[in-house]
Scaffold this motif. Structure first.
Motif, PDB file in Angstrom:
ATOM      1  N   GLU A  54      70.202  56.065 -63.856  1.00 21.60           N
ATOM      2  CA  GLU A  54      69.672  57.222 -64.584  1.00 21.60           C
ATOM      3  C   GLU A  54      70.134  57.179 -66.038  1.00 21.60           C
ATOM      4  O   GLU A  54      69.357  57.428 -66.964  1.00 21.60           O
ATOM      5  CB  GLU A  54      70.142  58.513 -63.896  1.00 21.60           C
ATOM      6  CG  GLU A  54      69.417  59.762 -64.335  1.00 21.60           C
ATOM      7  CD  GLU A  54      67.980  59.816 -63.828  1.00 21.60           C
ATOM      8  OE1 GLU A  54      67.707  59.371 -62.704  1.00 21.60           O
ATOM      9  OE2 GLU A  54      67.115  60.320 -64.581  1.00 21.60           O
ATOM     10  N   SER A  55      71.385  56.847 -66.227  1.00 25.31           N
ATOM     11  CA  SER A  55      71.944  56.803 -67.575  1.00 25.31           C
ATOM     12  C   SER A  55      71.210  55.791 -68.452  1.00 25.31           C
ATOM     13  O   SER A  55      71.026  56.003 -69.653  1.00 25.31           O
ATOM     14  CB  SER A  55      73.431  56.452 -67.484  1.00 25.31           C
ATOM     15  OG  SER A  55      73.891  55.894 -68.678  1.00 25.31           O
ATOM     16  N   PHE A  56      70.780  54.664 -67.841  1.00 26.19           N
ATOM     17  CA  PHE A  56      70.073  53.627 -68.604  1.00 26.19           C
ATOM     18  C   PHE A  56      68.565  53.887 -68.674  1.00 26.19           C
ATOM     19  O   PHE A  56      67.807  53.030 -69.134  1.00 26.19           O
ATOM     20  CB  PHE A  56      70.321  52.253 -67.988  1.00 26.19           C
ATOM     21  CG  PHE A  56      71.693  51.689 -68.283  1.00 26.19           C
ATOM     22  CD1 PHE A  56      72.101  51.460 -69.592  1.00 26.19           C
ATOM     23  CD2 PHE A  56      72.579  51.390 -67.261  1.00 26.19           C
ATOM     24  CE1 PHE A  56      73.359  50.933 -69.874  1.00 26.19           C
ATOM     25  CE2 PHE A  56      73.845  50.867 -67.530  1.00 26.19           C
ATOM     26  CZ  PHE A  56      74.235  50.637 -68.840  1.00 26.19           C
ATOM     27  N   GLY A  57      68.094  55.026 -68.175  1.00 25.11           N
ATOM     28  CA  GLY A  57      66.683  55.382 -68.323  1.00 25.11           C
ATOM     29  C   GLY A  57      65.794  54.996 -67.155  1.00 25.11           C
ATOM     30  O   GLY A  57      64.580  54.957 -67.283  1.00 25.11           O
ATOM     31  N   TYR A  58      66.412  54.703 -65.987  1.00 21.84           N
ATOM     32  CA  TYR A  58      65.637  54.351 -64.789  1.00 21.84           C
ATOM     33  C   TYR A  58      65.796  55.428 -63.730  1.00 21.84           C
ATOM     34  O   TYR A  58      66.747  56.204 -63.753  1.00 21.84           O
ATOM     35  CB  TYR A  58      66.104  52.992 -64.227  1.00 21.84           C
ATOM     36  CG  TYR A  58      65.758  51.870 -65.155  1.00 21.84           C
ATOM     37  CD1 TYR A  58      64.517  51.250 -65.092  1.00 21.84           C
ATOM     38  CD2 TYR A  58      66.649  51.478 -66.153  1.00 21.84           C
ATOM     39  CE1 TYR A  58      64.176  50.247 -65.987  1.00 21.84           C
ATOM     40  CE2 TYR A  58      66.310  50.474 -67.052  1.00 21.84           C
ATOM     41  CZ  TYR A  58      65.078  49.867 -66.965  1.00 21.84           C
ATOM     42  OH  TYR A  58      64.736  48.884 -67.858  1.00 21.84           O
ATOM     43  N   GLN A  59      64.838  55.464 -62.811  1.00 19.60           N
ATOM     44  CA  GLN A  59      64.923  56.382 -61.682  1.00 19.60           C
ATOM     45  C   GLN A  59      65.140  55.574 -60.400  1.00 19.60           C
ATOM     46  O   GLN A  59      64.851  54.371 -60.356  1.00 19.60           O
ATOM     47  CB  GLN A  59      63.648  57.230 -61.574  1.00 19.60           C
ATOM     48  CG  GLN A  59      63.608  58.369 -62.589  1.00 19.60           C
ATOM     49  CD  GLN A  59      63.490  57.857 -64.018  1.00 19.60           C
ATOM     50  OE1 GLN A  59      62.592  57.098 -64.343  1.00 19.60           O
ATOM     51  NE2 GLN A  59      64.425  58.261 -64.877  1.00 19.60           N
ATOM     52  N   THR A  60      65.606  56.273 -59.375  1.00 20.43           N
ATOM     53  CA  THR A  60      65.969  55.596 -58.127  1.00 20.43           C
ATOM     54  C   THR A  60      65.607  56.450 -56.923  1.00 20.43           C
ATOM     55  O   THR A  60      65.377  57.649 -57.043  1.00 20.43           O
ATOM     56  CB  THR A  60      67.498  55.349 -58.066  1.00 20.43           C
ATOM     57  OG1 THR A  60      68.151  56.604 -58.295  1.00 20.43           O
ATOM     58  CG2 THR A  60      67.965  54.313 -59.062  1.00 20.43           C
ATOM     59  N   SER A  61      65.611  55.781 -55.795  1.00 22.20           N
ATOM     60  CA  SER A  61      65.458  56.481 -54.520  1.00 22.20           C
ATOM     61  C   SER A  61      66.378  55.783 -53.517  1.00 22.20           C
ATOM     62  O   SER A  61      66.082  54.670 -53.080  1.00 22.20           O
ATOM     63  CB  SER A  61      64.000  56.404 -54.068  1.00 22.20           C
ATOM     64  OG  SER A  61      63.846  57.063 -52.842  1.00 22.20           O
ATOM     65  N   PRO A  62      67.516  56.414 -53.174  1.00 19.98           N
ATOM     66  CA  PRO A  62      68.379  55.799 -52.163  1.00 19.98           C
ATOM     67  C   PRO A  62      67.774  56.008 -50.790  1.00 19.98           C
ATOM     68  O   PRO A  62      67.139  57.033 -50.542  1.00 19.98           O
ATOM     69  CB  PRO A  62      69.695  56.582 -52.307  1.00 19.98           C
ATOM     70  CG  PRO A  62      69.301  57.917 -52.842  1.00 19.98           C
ATOM     71  CD  PRO A  62      68.041  57.715 -53.645  1.00 19.98           C
ATOM     72  N   MET A  63      67.949  55.034 -49.906  1.00 22.31           N
ATOM     73  CA  MET A  63      67.357  55.138 -48.560  1.00 22.31           C
ATOM     74  C   MET A  63      68.314  54.665 -47.484  1.00 22.31           C
ATOM     75  O   MET A  63      68.971  53.641 -47.632  1.00 22.31           O
ATOM     76  CB  MET A  63      66.103  54.267 -48.457  1.00 22.31           C
ATOM     77  CG  MET A  63      64.902  54.822 -49.150  1.00 22.31           C
ATOM     78  SD  MET A  63      63.626  53.534 -49.238  1.00 22.31           S
ATOM     79  CE  MET A  63      64.114  52.654 -50.692  1.00 22.31           C
ATOM     80  N   LEU A  64      68.318  55.441 -46.403  1.00 24.98           N
ATOM     81  CA  LEU A  64      69.004  55.030 -45.177  1.00 24.98           C
ATOM     82  C   LEU A  64      68.013  54.854 -44.044  1.00 24.98           C
ATOM     83  O   LEU A  64      68.370  54.362 -42.980  1.00 24.98           O
ATOM     84  CB  LEU A  64      70.018  56.109 -44.769  1.00 24.98           C
ATOM     85  CG  LEU A  64      71.495  55.751 -44.851  1.00 24.98           C
ATOM     86  CD1 LEU A  64      72.338  56.875 -44.273  1.00 24.98           C
ATOM     87  CD2 LEU A  64      71.793  54.443 -44.144  1.00 24.98           C
ATOM     88  N   GLY A  65      66.786  55.273 -44.284  1.00 25.57           N
ATOM     89  CA  GLY A  65      65.762  55.186 -43.246  1.00 25.57           C
ATOM     90  C   GLY A  65      65.141  53.797 -43.208  1.00 25.57           C
ATOM     91  O   GLY A  65      64.058  53.568 -43.760  1.00 25.57           O
ATOM     92  N   PHE A  66      65.846  52.862 -42.560  1.00 23.68           N
ATOM     93  CA  PHE A  66      65.311  51.495 -42.418  1.00 23.68           C
ATOM     94  C   PHE A  66      66.002  50.822 -41.251  1.00 23.68           C
ATOM     95  O   PHE A  66      67.055  51.272 -40.785  1.00 23.68           O
ATOM     96  CB  PHE A  66      65.513  50.680 -43.707  1.00 23.68           C
ATOM     97  CG  PHE A  66      66.956  50.583 -44.132  1.00 23.68           C
ATOM     98  CD1 PHE A  66      67.799  49.615 -43.612  1.00 23.68           C
ATOM     99  CD2 PHE A  66      67.472  51.485 -45.057  1.00 23.68           C
ATOM    100  CE1 PHE A  66      69.130  49.532 -43.990  1.00 23.68           C
ATOM    101  CE2 PHE A  66      68.816  51.418 -45.439  1.00 23.68           C
ATOM    102  CZ  PHE A  66      69.636  50.443 -44.902  1.00 23.68           C
ATOM    103  N   ASP A  67      65.389  49.757 -40.805  1.00 21.04           N
ATOM    104  CA  ASP A  67      65.947  48.963 -39.714  1.00 21.04           C
ATOM    105  C   ASP A  67      66.807  47.858 -40.346  1.00 21.04           C
ATOM    106  O   ASP A  67      66.277  46.906 -40.935  1.00 21.04           O
ATOM    107  CB  ASP A  67      64.785  48.370 -38.899  1.00 21.04           C
ATOM    108  CG  ASP A  67      65.263  47.511 -37.743  1.00 21.04           C
ATOM    109  OD1 ASP A  67      66.359  46.927 -37.836  1.00 21.04           O
ATOM    110  OD2 ASP A  67      64.509  47.407 -36.762  1.00 21.04           O
TER     111      ASP A  67
END
Ligand SMILES: Cc1cc2nc3c(=O)[nH]c(=O)nc-3n(C[C@H](O)[C@H](O)[C@H](O)COP(=O)(O)O)c2cc1C
Length: 206
Positions: free
Chosen positions: A149-162
């Motif tokens: 975020e600080s460097f100007g990017y967005q993210t989506s953390p995920m735990l929903g995976f195999d």
């Protein structure tokens, strides 16, 4: 826009602005920016300074498709230009622990630190050891989300995976843990405003 063109946010600004973003603009990400973000993530503290986290930045379409499938085709995995796989390999971290014992300490302290690490893991099962490392991995995850975020990017953390499918796609050793996948890029939506417990609900002063 690359980091050079963006005023980097303070930690507080990044925390306030960050949201889980599930739609992204297309287009490649500058390697230098991703490396800068991962360097900050690598500054996270860990017990014994063991740093069991490892990152695989997946930009290849065929591999992203396999990660997306492992994550139930969650929409952020489809539109994000890259998915970072955060995994932890505590067996490797312990086996190479000499590298993380601080060189600024005296030889005696270094030997003691190494013995503490060996003692900590001598009585634990492989499963317990790897679960311990995965918990350290979440510290790096927090740093990574704020750094992005600080460097100007967005993210989506995920735990929903195999996790087994993720390991198979990247040919990772079977013993490693995968604390999170992180979709990263320039967001194409605002995300939801923060909805958090008030301070009185989560903290008390005694
Ligand atoms: C460890 C972790 C795992 C998450 N897993 C998922 C996921 O699999 N899919 C998803 O859409 N969001 C996932 N999220 C996002 C959360 O739902 C989101 O962070 C939370 O609702 C707070 O919203 P905010 O991040 O926009 O403030 C995850 C977040 C974290 C920290």
């Amino acid at each position: 826009m690359t980091t050079a063109a963006v005023r980097q946010l303070t930690v507080r600004e990044a925390a306030e602005r960050r949201r889980a973003i599930r739609a992204y603009e297309p287009g490649p990400l500058p390697r230098a920016d991703i490396e800068a973000i991962l360097r900050v993530a690598g500054l996270a503290p860990s017990a014994f300074n063991l740093q069991p986290w490892r990152f695989v930045v997946v930009e290849r379409e065929d591999l992203k498709a396999r990660l997306s499938e492992a994550a139930g085709q969650q929409r952020q995995t489809v539109s994000a230009p890259a998915i970072i796989v955060l995994y932890t390999d505590t067996a490797d971290a312990v086996a190479t622990a000499d590298a993380v014992v601080h060189p600024g300490n005296s030889p005696e302290r270094r030997t003691r630190a190494r013995s503490s690490i060996d003692r900590q893991f001598s009585a634990t099962s492989d499963d317990e050891r790897e679960a311990w490392g995965a918990a350290q991995g979440y510290i790096a995850l927090g740093f990574l989300l704020l750094a992005a975020e600080s460097f100007g990017y967005q993210t989506s953390p995920m735990l929903g995976f195999d996790a087994e499918k993720v390991k198979a796609a990247l040919v990772l050793p079977t013993h490693v843990r995968v604390p999170a996948l992180i979709a990263i890029g320039h967001g194409a939506e605002e995300g939801l405003p923060h909805h958090r417990h008030p301070l009185e609900r989560i903290a008390r002063f005694i």
